[in-house]
Design a protein around this motif. Structure first.
Motif, mmCIF file in Angstrom:
data_model
loop_
_atom_site.group_PDB
_atom_site.id
_atom_site.type_symbol
_atom_site.label_atom_id
_atom_site.label_comp_id
_atom_site.label_asym_id
_atom_site.label_seq_id
_atom_site.Cartn_x
_atom_site.Cartn_y
_atom_site.Cartn_z
ATOM 1 N N CYS A 161 0.843 -1.200 0.000
ATOM 2 C CA CYS A 161 0.000 0.000 0.000
ATOM 3 C C CYS A 161 0.878 1.250 0.000
ATOM 4 O O CYS A 161 1.734 1.411 0.873
ATOM 5 C CB CYS A 161 -0.923 0.000 1.214
ATOM 6 N N ASP A 162 0.659 2.128 -0.979
ATOM 7 C CA ASP A 162 1.430 3.366 -1.089
ATOM 8 C C ASP A 162 0.656 4.325 -1.988
ATOM 9 O O ASP A 162 -0.140 3.891 -2.827
ATOM 10 C CB ASP A 162 2.815 3.089 -1.677
ATOM 11 N N PHE A 167 2.303 6.188 -4.115
ATOM 12 C CA PHE A 167 3.126 6.180 -5.332
ATOM 13 C C PHE A 167 3.191 7.559 -5.976
ATOM 14 O O PHE A 167 3.176 7.698 -7.203
ATOM 15 C CB PHE A 167 2.622 5.138 -6.326
ATOM 16 N N ASP A 215 1.057 9.900 -6.176
ATOM 17 C CA ASP A 215 -0.174 10.413 -6.771
ATOM 18 C C ASP A 215 -1.051 11.034 -5.690
ATOM 19 O O ASP A 215 -1.709 10.333 -4.927
ATOM 20 C CB ASP A 215 -0.920 9.279 -7.470
ATOM 21 N N GLN A 265 -4.807 10.087 -5.099
ATOM 22 C CA GLN A 265 -5.197 8.879 -4.378
ATOM 23 C C GLN A 265 -5.233 9.101 -2.862
ATOM 24 O O GLN A 265 -5.562 8.189 -2.119
ATOM 25 C CB GLN A 265 -4.223 7.742 -4.703
ATOM 26 N N LEU A 306 4.259 4.529 -9.628
ATOM 27 C CA LEU A 306 3.873 3.119 -9.645
ATOM 28 C C LEU A 306 4.644 2.370 -10.718
ATOM 29 O O LEU A 306 5.073 1.230 -10.514
ATOM 30 C CB LEU A 306 2.366 2.998 -9.878
ATOM 31 N N ILE A 351 -1.465 -4.584 -5.204
ATOM 32 C CA ILE A 351 -1.122 -3.176 -4.992
ATOM 33 C C ILE A 351 -2.369 -2.373 -4.640
ATOM 34 O O ILE A 351 -3.380 -2.432 -5.347
ATOM 35 C CB ILE A 351 -0.446 -2.582 -6.239
ATOM 36 N N GLN A 392 -3.206 1.471 -4.167
ATOM 37 C CA GLN A 392 -2.700 2.839 -4.317
ATOM 38 C C GLN A 392 -3.624 3.778 -3.555
ATOM 39 O O GLN A 392 -4.607 4.309 -4.077
ATOM 40 C CB GLN A 392 -2.606 3.243 -5.794
#
Length: 276
Positions: free
Chosen positions: A71-72, A74, A76, A79, A97, A114, A116
């Motif tokens: 979980c990240d 990335f 953005d 998000q 990502l 993943i 996001q």
């Protein structure tokens, strides 16, 4: 070098080519705890992954039937919301990502699951008592880390281990506050600490500590000391100049190949070893 150009990605050849902060001592301890908790199936989770350096090591120890979730944001902002503008500014230049996927797939055949988003969504997405190993390295603000620890307490099985990054960094005092609050008020029990990470459990840390003492004897450059905190032993590990080569378990070929070779080479060697 910690900068990564999003438009010109190259495949890393070994872990040292992947940008990030993950020293050999913690790499060795990840391998230790991931093997020690693998006596029965359990899922893996990483909260905050940057460019996949620790993720790659975790993926080496994922067993058949286990789910590995990362979980990240990335980079953005759409998000979620980064806790600090400086963090967003840095990640916008270095993290995407696509860059994460490029690095991870240089060492593994398929990506983890993943998510996001901010890590606070995980409490409703990961089943209670389902994880055996969790790496927490997302937001460094006190309130966010408290939520991550609460989530971990719910989804980590009792004999599982959580690794908490930056628990003693002078630039991230909120992490230290949240981590020690977890120890003194939420039942989290430290197994050991390194200069960068605390490893803890909600079960009994003593069996892990006993095996760590024996394990450290075979790791060149690793030193173990012990402290008593509120009546409980906590080990301190240091490994300046440490070198570590994991000992194979089970099939030596499978373990060594998975640890050190790119997937395309591993597949070729497997085909070559099959009976004709």
């Amino acid at each position: 070098m910690l900068s990564t150009c999003k438009s010109e990605l190259t495949k890393p050849r070994d872990l040292d080519d992947v940008p990030g902060w993950f020293n050999p001592l913690d790499q060795a301890l990840f391998a230790f705890f991931l093997e020690e908790t693998a006596d029965r199936p359990g899922d893996l989770l990483e909260m905050g992954c940057y460019l996949a350096k620790a993720t790659i090591v975790m993926g080496r120890h994922q067993r058949d039937g286990e789910t590995f979730t990362v979980c990240d944001l990335f980079g953005d902002e759409a998000q979620g919301r980064y806790s600090r503008k400086s963090t967003l500014d840095y990640y916008e230049k270095t993290l995407s990502l696509r860059a994460f996927e490029n690095n991870y797939l240089a060492f593994h055949e398929k990506l983890p699951e993943i998510v996001q988003a901010r890590t606070n969504v995980l409490a409703d997405r990961i089943a209670k008592d389902s994880c055996r190993f969790i790496h927490v390295d997302a937001s460094h603000l006190y309130e966010d880390v408290c939520v991550d620890i609460d989530t971990t307490r719910n989804i980590l099985r009792r004999d599982g281990v959580v690794s908490l990054d930056d628990y003693r960094n002078d630039r991230t005092p909120g992490v230290g506050a949240a981590v020690w609050e977890g120890v003194f008020t939420k039942g989290m029990r430290p197994v050991c600490v390194t200069p960068n990470k605390m490893y803890a459990t909600w079960g009994d840390p003593r069996p892990f500590q006993k095996r760590l003492r024996e394990w450290a004897k075979n790791v060149s450059g690793c030193v173990v000391a012990e402290d008593i905190i509120d009546g409980e032993v906590m080990q301190r590990l240091a490994g300046e100049g440490l070198t570590f080569v994991p000992k194979p378990r089970g099939s030596a070929f499978k373990r060594v190949a998975r640890d050190v070779l790119p997937p395309v080479v591993t597949r070729a060697l497997r085909r070559a070893r099959r009976p004709k």
